[in-house]
Each structure stands twice: as C-alpha cells, then as structure tokens.
Write a protein that holds these residues in place. Structure first.
Motif, PDB file in Angstrom:
ATOM      1  N   GLU A  10      -4.150   3.415  20.131  1.00  0.00           N
ATOM      2  CA  GLU A  10      -5.035   3.413  21.310  1.00  0.00           C
ATOM      3  C   GLU A  10      -4.477   2.514  22.401  1.00  0.00           C
TER       4      GLU A  10
ATOM      5  N   ARG B 249     -14.842   8.458  13.743  1.00  0.00           N
ATOM      6  CA  ARG B 249     -14.465   7.636  12.602  1.00  0.00           C
ATOM      7  C   ARG B 249     -15.588   7.534  11.571  1.00  0.00           C
TER       8      ARG B 249
ATOM      9  N   VAL C  81      -8.410  -2.972   5.199  1.00  0.00           N
ATOM     10  CA  VAL C  81      -7.963  -4.364   5.293  1.00  0.00           C
ATOM     11  C   VAL C  81      -8.354  -4.909   6.660  1.00  0.00           C
TER      12      VAL C  81
ATOM     13  N   GLN D 228       0.842  -1.172   0.000  1.00  0.00           N
ATOM     14  CA  GLN D 228       0.000   0.000   0.000  1.00  0.00           C
ATOM     15  C   GLN D 228       0.881   1.227   0.000  1.00  0.00           C
TER      16      GLN D 228
ATOM     17  N   MET E  41      -8.729   1.338   7.388  1.00  0.00           N
ATOM     18  CA  MET E  41      -7.553   0.842   6.678  1.00  0.00           C
ATOM     19  C   MET E  41      -7.908   0.131   5.382  1.00  0.00           C
TER      20      MET E  41
ATOM     21  N   ASP F 159     -11.445   0.113  12.668  1.00  0.00           N
ATOM     22  CA  ASP F 159     -10.077  -0.016  12.202  1.00  0.00           C
ATOM     23  C   ASP F 159     -10.046  -0.538  10.780  1.00  0.00           C
TER      24      ASP F 159
ATOM     25  N   ARG G  95       2.968   5.552  10.006  1.00  0.00           N
ATOM     26  CA  ARG G  95       3.143   4.737   8.807  1.00  0.00           C
ATOM     27  C   ARG G  95       4.171   5.371   7.885  1.00  0.00           C
TER      28      ARG G  95
ATOM     29  N   THR H 170      -7.017  -7.755   9.498  1.00  0.00           N
ATOM     30  CA  THR H 170      -5.930  -8.640   9.861  1.00  0.00           C
ATOM     31  C   THR H 170      -6.405  -9.601  10.933  1.00  0.00           C
TER      32      THR H 170
ATOM     33  N   GLN I 209     -14.081   8.827  20.147  1.00  0.00           N
ATOM     34  CA  GLN I 209     -13.103   8.330  19.185  1.00  0.00           C
ATOM     35  C   GLN I 209     -13.804   7.555  18.069  1.00  0.00           C
TER      36      GLN I 209
ATOM     37  N   VAL J  13     -14.024 -10.838  13.006  1.00  0.00           N
ATOM     38  CA  VAL J  13     -12.693 -10.821  12.406  1.00  0.00           C
ATOM     39  C   VAL J  13     -12.405 -12.105  11.635  1.00  0.00           C
TER      40      VAL J  13
ATOM     41  N   GLU K 279     -10.364   9.060  26.358  1.00  0.00           N
ATOM     42  CA  GLU K 279     -10.826   7.687  26.530  1.00  0.00           C
ATOM     43  C   GLU K 279     -10.279   7.047  27.797  1.00  0.00           C
TER      44      GLU K 279
ATOM     45  N   ASN L 295      -5.819   8.695  22.945  1.00  0.00           N
ATOM     46  CA  ASN L 295      -6.649   9.884  23.082  1.00  0.00           C
ATOM     47  C   ASN L 295      -7.058   9.964  24.549  1.00  0.00           C
TER      48      ASN L 295
ATOM     49  N   ASP M 135     -14.139  -1.211  17.831  1.00  0.00           N
ATOM     50  CA  ASP M 135     -12.770  -0.800  17.504  1.00  0.00           C
ATOM     51  C   ASP M 135     -12.260  -1.537  16.278  1.00  0.00           C
ATOM     52  N   VAL M 136     -12.417  -2.836  16.303  1.00  0.00           N
ATOM     53  CA  VAL M 136     -11.935  -3.664  15.207  1.00  0.00           C
ATOM     54  C   VAL M 136     -12.619  -3.262  13.901  1.00  0.00           C
TER      55      VAL M 136
ATOM     56  N   LYS N  35     -10.481 -13.141  25.002  1.00  0.00           N
ATOM     57  CA  LYS N  35      -9.544 -12.101  25.364  1.00  0.00           C
ATOM     58  C   LYS N  35      -9.244 -12.217  26.838  1.00  0.00           C
TER      59      LYS N  35
ATOM     60  N   SER O 129     -17.080  -5.840  28.237  1.00  0.00           N
ATOM     61  CA  SER O 129     -15.807  -5.140  28.265  1.00  0.00           C
ATOM     62  C   SER O 129     -15.932  -4.036  29.286  1.00  0.00           C
TER      63      SER O 129
ATOM     64  N   LEU P 146      -5.891  -4.204  18.498  1.00  0.00           N
ATOM     65  CA  LEU P 146      -6.419  -4.188  19.862  1.00  0.00           C
ATOM     66  C   LEU P 146      -6.882  -5.560  20.314  1.00  0.00           C
ATOM     67  N   ASN P 147      -7.180  -6.414  19.342  1.00  0.00           N
ATOM     68  CA  ASN P 147      -7.726  -7.715  19.714  1.00  0.00           C
ATOM     69  C   ASN P 147      -6.645  -8.777  19.877  1.00  0.00           C
TER      70      ASN P 147
ATOM     71  N   LYS Q 106      -8.434  13.140  18.497  1.00  0.00           N
ATOM     72  CA  LYS Q 106      -8.606  12.312  17.312  1.00  0.00           C
ATOM     73  C   LYS Q 106      -8.378  13.135  16.043  1.00  0.00           C
TER      74      LYS Q 106
ATOM     75  N   HIS R 181     -14.627  -3.338  22.019  1.00  0.00           N
ATOM     76  CA  HIS R 181     -13.500  -3.770  21.205  1.00  0.00           C
ATOM     77  C   HIS R 181     -13.959  -4.284  19.854  1.00  0.00           C
TER      78      HIS R 181
END
Lengths: 685, 348
Positions: free
Chosen positions: A141, B206, B170, A3, B168, B164, A48, B172, B202, B117, A187, A184, B160-161, A444, A432, A100-101, A39, B157
C-alpha cells in the motif's frame, strides 16, 4: 521465526506479474516495480515467494549493513576502514517489509539512543534501508505511505545509497535493493512524480476464467492444510526457478544491446510522450534482464516489445489527468533494420478499453467525455451511467420542468479535482487523511523541529544540545557518558497531512434545474466528494430550496451516504440563499465547538440568484450582508462554485457573493485538474 | 475470586447469522475475522464475550505479556527474550506454565498506534541507557479474541496495522531504532454502524466474513429477550446454571468441529460452483473464492460432516460475499446476495 511461504512456482496465472518480479530480481538497476491492482490478487504472496527464491549472498560477518566482502564493492564506513580484513558468512537474501507505521528514523536510520548515551557520541542506528541492502524491500500500500517516506525510499533505490543528513548526523551507506511497491488504485493515486520513479509498473487483476479460479482455490486449500507437504511438491520447480535467476544474474553483465535497438527504444519513448529520460534507461535495463533470463547474450526486438508496456504504462502523458492510464498495446513488431515507428496512441485506445475492467473503463470514458460534456452541458443528451436505470430520459425531464415544481437530475460526469487545501497554521491536531498539512500530536509525520514538550516523542539531538552545557557539573560514575535531567528533554514537533471537514452547501432551487445545469453541478459535487473520499475528509451536506435550508447530512466520514443523497436530491422552487448561508454557519459553528482544532471548508455551489429572504431586506442584499458576516469568522474557509452559465446575460451574483465571503471563486470548469498543472504544482512543493 | 457470570451464549435470542459467523471463526481462525455491521443494542458484544466464555482454557507462561503457547512457541519465547536483552531462563528449567481463559481484548476507539503495536519507553532509555518495550494490544490479543468496537471510526493507519497483523499472524514493532516481532494470531471481531461512515474497501476485504444485523422485529422475540435479560439480572448464577448443559454441548460441538476440519473434503463441482458464484456477482480478486471455500468447509465441520454440500456453499456466500461485491464508487454494500446474483444473471 521461520515461516513457510507459498511457492512462486505454484502460482496460478498472473504471467506478467511473475515476469516483472523476475526481471527486478535479475536486474535491480531497473529501479523498483510498482504493482497496481485490486485487492486479493496475491500481490503480497507473490513478493514473499520471490524473496524465497533469491540466491544466498556472502556478507561481512557482524556488519549491520550487509556489506559485500568482494573487492570493489561499495561499503559502509566501518567496513571501508577494515578492508581487506573482512570475515565472511553466507546468508539468505532478506525480505524487508516496510510497515505503514514506520517513522523516518526507522526507515533511513537514526540515532541509537542508549548507545549514544553510553559512549558520549552520536551512534548511528541502521534503518530498514540498511537491512534491505542486497535484499528485497517490500512496501505494501505504497500509496498510503507518507509522501516523504516514499521519496526517501525511491531516492535510495535510484542512487543505491542512503544518505542521512539530519538531527546532527551525517552518514551514508550503500543500499541497493529490489524495491516492490503495491497499491490499490481505489484508495487514491500516487503523485505522478513518485509514479515516474518506479521503474516498472504492472497491472494485476483477478482471473476471469472459471478453471483458473478453481485451480487457485484448490492449491490454496491444499497449502493451508499441509504447508510443508505442499512446498515439497513444488520443490523441483522452485529450485529450477531459483537456478534461472542465479544464472541470469551471472549472465546480465555480458548482455549487449545493439545501437539500432537503442534508437528503437528512444523512438518508443518519444512517441509515447514520456517525460525525461528515465523511461529509456529503464527499458534498456529491463530488456537486458529479460534477455539474460532467457539465456541470451543479445537483446532482441521481441525483448523490448515485451518490456515496453511495463515501462510506459505509468509514464505516458496524454490529455488525461494523471489517472491510471490503461496498459498500452505492445508496439507492432518491427524489424530492427527499419526506421522504427511505434503505433499511434489513438489507434491503441479502443482496444485497450476492452481489456480494462468494467469499472476502469467507465471511469475513463467519463474522463474522456468530461470536457465535451461540460461545454455542451445544456444539451444533456448523454445519459449518465450511474443512475440511468432509475430515471426517465433527460429530455422528458426538461419538458416537464416548467410544469412541475420538483425534479430529479442525474449526476453529471465526474472529473478529477484540483488540490484544495486549508491554510497551514500552528495548531496541533490528531487524525489522518491527506488534504492539509498540519502539526500533529501522533508519532507519525515529519520531524520539523523540537520543543520543550516531550510527550514521549523525544528529539535526541535537541536534548543533547540542551544538556551539553551542564555535563561538567553533573559528572558522576554511573557508566553513562551524558547525564540528563528532566528539564533537558525536548520533544519533536511533527507535521503531516490530515483530512478536513468539507461542508457542501448546494443550491437546489428551480433556477439551478434550468437547461441541465443541475447535472453538471451534481457532477462537480460528486467529483469533490470522490476527492474527499480519497483524502479521507469528513463531509456534510446542506441544500436550500423553496423557503428553507435542510441539513441533509450531518458531519460524517461516510462519503457514500453523501453520494447517495446527492443522487436523490430533488430540485425546484425558489432560492433561499440567506437561509442556506445561515444554516451552514450554524453547522460549522457546532462542528467547531466539538472539534476546536478543525479546519472546515465550506463549499457553496450556487448561481447566486436568490429570491427568498429571511428578514425584511431584499434577498440579494441580505445574502451579501450575511456572507460578509460569515467571512468574519477566520476559522472557516469558503469556496464558491459558480454554476451560472457563460452567456450573453450574466449576473455575476455568485462572484459578488464570493467577494463578500472572501472566498475562493471557481467556475465548474476551473475545478478540473489538468495533468500538467498538477505536475508543476507537485514539483514546486 | 467471585466473578459475576457472563450471559450464556446459548441464551441469546435470534441473531443466528452473527452467532454462526462467530462460531465459524472460532472453529477455523483462518477465516480472518468477522465484521458485524448494524445498530447499537443488538447483542454484539454480549455474543462475543459469551462465546469466549465457553471456549476451553489455554496454557500460557506465567507473567508473559505476549501470551505465547508453551507447547508450540517456546522458540519464539526465547527469541523475544533475546531481542529484548532479557536474561534467558536457567538451563534445563522450563518457565512456569499456567492455564487461563480465552479473553476478549477490547480496542478502544481512541487507541493510538503506539498503544496497539507497542512502543519503546524513551525516557527510560535516555535516563538509564536501556531499552524497555511496552507491549501493545496486539500482544495481549495473541490467542484471544480481539474485539474492535466502531472499527470504522478508528484512525485509518491503526486499522491498517491491525489488519496487517491479523493477516500475517505476527506483529512487528518498528520504531525508534527497535525492531522486533512477536506472534499475534487472534480472532478478529469488528463492529460498525454504517451510518457513521464506511470502511475503506481494502480494509473491508480483509475481514473474512461480514454480517448485517438489525434489531429483532417480532414482538414475541423481543418479549423473550426482555424476560431472559431480567431473569439474568435478578439471579445471574441461577440463570447461567440453567443453560450450563446447552453451553457444554455447544463447546463440545465446536471442539469436535475444530478437530474435524482438516478432514473435510470438497468435490470439484462445488469448487466450480464457488468460482461461478464469485464471477456472477462480481468480486475483486480471489480472496472471496478462498474464504468462501474455507467457510463452506467449516460449515460442514460444524455440522459434523466430512463432505461439503451445495447448501454449505449457499450459506457461505451470504457470509462471505456481501462486502466484497464490486461497487460503483460511493454506492452501498449489497444486502441480499442471492438476489444480486439473480439480477446479475438476468442482465447477461
């Protein structure tokens, strides 16, 4: 998938940010940088872009740990054995994005299931830390990541090595990478001891200049329309920057620092009341990197001055809680011959405030005023900021207090709240949040032990142990070294923090309105609400006044709504404490029916002086009786916040109530978290 | 197969702002999604499904769970097969390609992260000694519309995923010793009822566009809605046929706008207007500016113009800024952005 990335050279503004990144790129010994900011300030884009600038590295061909072929380098066990027969290839430095995961296995490395089974011995599968070796590890984050994963990453970043000692594996490999974390602050904060472990900390904010914003839009639009063309346009600038990094890396080992400058650095750190010695070491490394970037062989005072704020910003300890301290002014220029004397903190403070965004400024002011305000809460002359425009002045309110039955009080200043958690138990939950530790059913969280239930989250170590005794019996020829059957499978039991249900039961009777206590109480509730927001709790609110209790807010995650209700909450009338207790029990019970595994916390804000009963008994007696009945339900935890003022005549009713409820008892001031107390607690965990 | 027709997009009464926001996202997926805040029963999901229905069909590999584009993503196709240790297609032979309608992929509220995911089938790995990946919802959503109902009730979460990947392009999968990436570019549509809790700032930020909707208050329109719905339920085919001409016209218009978008120009003074606007109302960061510019350009393209006008900027502000305005902690999301700006200016 290749990319294109937005080139670093084409970034508009963000000078300190760019410099910080370059420093880390030149000298990874700085130990990672943390980027804090609102943000949409190009945090990810910038990182990147930096990765694209890193010089190519020679690696051992086929090594999963990107070992360096150079003599004297640290290597993984495999390459150590084969040295010096190592084949070399050149490849780009990698950018590894930590999602994050990611689980602990994935970050640190774990067992390679299929290969372990085929070979009949435990095979290590490298994790993200291995992939990041000699490259860049980017954690977006970072404040939302599980604490133990952050710990793991910071450990590796600091020691340059990743050690895995669990699930029956014992393995170590080099892991030296440039660590960049972003967060941020809205949060929620990072724990102070994690904060300290990031070498540098940068604050970023959006540009305030029109020209700059327009410039930024134009470039971004041009980039989105034609990415390749845009990058080509900035190719020369990009190449120059890359060249500068490569040169500085070569130069770095030769950069020297004078003894007097070391003294200056030590003095700076001491003056800023920094804990430990990490700040000194980091500042020296950062100053060296800056000198190398500028092509100098000797660190100058100027270099130290430039990097000092980045090093000290997150480490300074003052009277404030571990909230975001504002960036300190760089110290006044000091000729190195003189006995260096860094500037007094107090002088720096007012200037810093101007630089902060408005929001932060208010937050900070509130904190500064908090102690003062609390002690003389009765005066109530300080206008609270949030609702100032909505209400007439406090004094008028006070005078009208006796005539009117109902009044509105503004919210007193908010503060940072002590950690309140529920008791740890063995019930498995989903969800969570960040308040209480609990066993959880998702994949998790931390692997604490294994059980017979698998749930597709298999603990290989336990499974292999369970299967081991039967291997001889089961031997056959299918190419696998270990033979498993269903009853061998063991699942992982994991643990992590989740949010709770907080039910606020607020006394809104006339006695609370007296002498401005309501403002302080509202301030306390607001602080608890803010804390609840950051920990992702569910909240509910009940108020009681006149003759009954109302459910103002049924259980919701909308802390916002709770905040608004609080601002609008009128005060006046008699005190039906019993009704409030009964209503809260009803709410919690209903909540528990729907969420049997929940851990509700009831927070009762009252002075305990009640004068309306539900039945025939005396109000106080009845409320205490109800309270002890409530305490018999073991699933509910209760906290009583006493709003009674300390004075000559105190009734101590709230304290008795807390006793009957078997609740934790706090005065409003006790709720406040002190920075040092917090630090100590955190270290004990 | 005889499929029941979908209620036509053009037959939806009112809710113009929501329809506009959805169409803009279809024209330019770079706007990164729409968040629809509002009550139940306001045609949110009907609109999304109806919009997907009029979009042109897309080519895909037959039996490819990752929905890759045969024309542009053949390399990714090979990459993914390679990292999954599947045999590559025979030399010189392209895998079979078919055409398919754009789908609306729904993310249920109870969805776990694994489901979103994608995950590794561990029992399979243990017993057979091979890796088998089960692609998640993000793989299904590639080149489609991902519709997330009650996005505020999802686990943090998971959101978030989701965001994300949306940002992006993509996804992952990083778990249990596997790591592999597949493209996931989708039009993200989230809905929420603000009474049940807000999204974190946040995450709010997005979402490119945000619309607040409510039930229509005018009695005449309400009657109209009931009549049309009744007519549709009685005779879906007949009802849809009545609207075919309009639907085709709209589909064409969207296609033209998509082609026109790269040519749309913005004069410099308009950029200043945008930046000034964002500064006036107080927006964190620069995402607001950038999305506003793109939205204004998309609006121009939607109108068939190649020149952006000031009116486009005004319309864009209403869609882009409400959820980005900096708020006091625990305060509500702004509703009227023009009024907010006036107040902010007056305060100075």
């Amino acid at each position: 998938m290749e990319q294109t990335v937005y080139p670093l050279a084409a970034m508009v503004g963000q000078k300190t940010f760019r410099q910080g990144l370059l420093l880390a790129a030149v000298n990874p010994a700085i130990g990672g940088i943390l980027v804090r900011g609102e943000k949409g300030t190009a945090k990810s884009t910038m990182v990147r872009a930096l990765a694209a600038l890193l010089p190519d590295i020679p690696v051992v061909r086929g090594c999963a740990f990107s070992c360096s072929p150079e003599p004297g380098a640290d290597r993984c066990p495999d390459c150590r054995l084969r040295f010096p027969q190592l084949e070399t290839t050149i490849r780009r430095a990698r950018l590894i994005n930590l999602p994050l995961n990611a689980t602990e296995d994935r970050v640190a490395g774990g067992i390679d299931f299929p290969r372990s089974l085929q070979r009949g011995k435990v095979v290590f599968s490298p994790g993200l830390l291995a992939s990041a070796h000699r490259g860049l590890l980017y954690v977006d984050e970072v404040n939302l990541l599980d604490d133990h994963i952050v710990d793991l990453i910071l450990d590796a970043a600091a020691s340059g090595e990743n050690r895995v000692e669990r699930e029956g594996i014992s393995f170590r490999h080099p892991a030296r990478f440039i660590l960049v974390g972003t967060m941020n602050p809205e949060e929620g904060e990072l724990r102070p001891q994690l904060l300290d472990r990031f070498g540098l900390c940068l604050e970023v904010a959006g540009a305030k200049e029109l020209e700059e914003r327009v410039e930024l839009m134009e470039r971004r639009d041009a980039y989105d329309l034609n990415q390749d063309g845009f990058c080509a346009e900035y190719q020369t600038a990009t190449d120059q920057l890359a060249h500068r990094i490569a040169q500085a890396r070569v130069l770095l080992p030769k950069v020297r620092i004078g003894a007097n400058l070391r003294g200056f650095i030590g003095e700076l750190c001491r003056e800023n009341n920094v804990a430990g010695h990490r700040a000194d070491l980091v500042m020296e490394q950062a100053a060296k990197a800056l000198a190398a970037l500028e092509g100098r062989l000797e660190v100058s005072v100027e270099h130290v001055r430039v990097v000092a704020p980045l090093v000290l910003i997150h480490r300074r300890r003052d009277a404030q809680p571990p909230q975001p301290p504002p960036p300190p002014e760089p110290p006044e220029p000091q000729p190195p011959e003189d006995q260096p004397e860094p500037p007094n903190q107090d002088q720096g403070q007012p200037e810093q405030n101007q630089e902060e965004t408005k929001q932060q400024q208010e937050q900070q002011e509130q904190q500064e005023q908090a102690p003062e305000q609390q002690s003389q809460a009765e005066d109530q002359e300080q206008p609270a900021k949030q609702e100032a425009q909505e209400e007439p002045s406090e004094n008028q309110e006070q005078q009208a207090a006796n005539n009117r039955d109902e009044q509105l009080f503004e919210i007193g200043p908010a503060f940072k709240v002590k950690p309140l958690t529920a008791v740890k138990d063995r019930i498995v939950r989903r969800g969570s949040g960040r308040r209480s530790r609990s066993r959880i059913s998702q994949k998790k969280g931390r692997y604490v032990k294994s059980s017979l239930q698998t749930n597709n989250d298999i603990a290989l170590d336990a499974t292999l142990r369970a299967a081991a005794p039967y291997q001889r019996q089961r031997a056959c020829d299918d190419g696998l070294a270990v033979h498993l059957t269903r009853q061998d499978l063991r699942g992982k039991i994991r643990e992590k923090r989740i949010g709770n249900f907080l039910l606020f039961v607020v006394d809104a009777s006339g006695s609370m309105g007296a002498r401005g206590r309501m403002a302080a109480s509202k301030g306390a509730v607001m602080s608890l609400l803010l804390d609840a927001y950051q920990k992702r709790d569910r909240v509910g609110m009940i108020t009681f006044r006149r003759n009954e209790a109302f459910v103002n807010l049924p259980p919701t995650t909308s802390v916002d709504t709770a905040g608004r209700l609080l601002a609008e909450m009128p005060v006046g009338g008699r005190t039906p404490l019993s009704a409030g207790l009964a209503k809260s029990h009803e709410q919690v019970r209903n909540y528990l029916i729907r969420n049997p595994t929940a851990q509700p916390i009831v927070i009762l804000i009252t002075d305990g002086k009640c004068n309306v009963a539900l039945g025939e008994r005396k109000p106080v007696e009845e409320s205490l009786h109800l309270a002890s009945a409530l305490s018999r339900d073991g699933r509910i935890r209760t906290i009583v916040v006493d709003t009674e003022e300390a004075g000559l005549v105190t009734f101590g009713l709230a304290q008795r109530l807390a006793g009957a409820l078997e609740a934790q008892y706090f005065k409003i001031d006790d709720l406040k978290a002190e920075a040092l107390v917090n630090i100590v607690r955190g270290q004990q965990q | 197969m005889n499929i029941r027709p979908i209620y036509p997009f053009t037959a939806i009464v009112g809710q113009d702002k929501m329809k506009l926001a959805l169409m803009l996202n279809v024209i330019n997926p770079g706007l990164s999604g729409v968040l629809i805040r509002g009550e139940k029963g306001t045609a949110k999901s009907t609109a999304v499904r109806a919009l997907a229905d009029i979009l042109p069909e897309i080519p895909v590999f037959v039996d490819d769970p990752y929905q890759l584009d045969p024309n542009e993503e053949y390399d990714s196709y090979l990459d993914i097969r390679n990292s999954l240790q599947l045999p590559p297609p025979e030399a010189g032979k392209q895998p079979q390609v078919g055409m398919r309608k754009v789908r609306v992929v729904e993310l249920p509220v109870g969805a776990t992260e694994d489901r979103v995911v994608g995950t590794l089938d561990l029992e399979h790995a243990l017993k057979k000694g091979e890796k088998r990946v089960e692609p998640g919802i993000l793989a299904q959503a590639h080149r489609n519309i991902l519709y997330v109902d009650e996005v505020n009730l999802l686990d943090d979460h998971v959101v978030d995923v989701l965001l994300d990947s949306a940002a992006m392009g993509v996804n992952t999968i990083e778990r249990e010793g596997i790591s592999f990436t597949h493209p996931a570019r989708f039009t993200l549509v989230g809905t929420m009822n603000p009474e049940e809790g807000e999204l974190r700032p946040q995450l709010l930020d997005r979402f490119g566009l945000c619309v607040n909707i409510e039930g229509i208050q005018a009695a005449r329109d309400r009657v109209e809605i009931m009549e049309r719905r009744a007519a549709f339920d009685l005779d879906p085919e007949g009802f849809a046929a009545q609207w075919t001409a309009e639907s085709t016209a709209l589909a064409d218009r969207l296609l033209i706008a998509r082609a026109l978008y790269p040519q749309v120009q913005v004069e410099r003074p308009l950029l200043f207007e945008i930046a000034q606007y964002c500064l006036d109302v107080g927006v964190d960061g620069h995402r607001g500016d950038i999305i506003m510019l793109k939205t204004a350009k998309t609006l121009a393209a939607f109108d068939g113009r190649t020149e952006t006008e000031s009116a486009d900027v005004q319309t864009a502000a209403e869609l882009v800024l409400p959820h980005r305005v900096r708020r006091q902690p625990l305060m509500e999301i702004a509703d009227n952005i023009q009024g907010l700006r006036k107040r902010a200016l007056a305060a100075h």
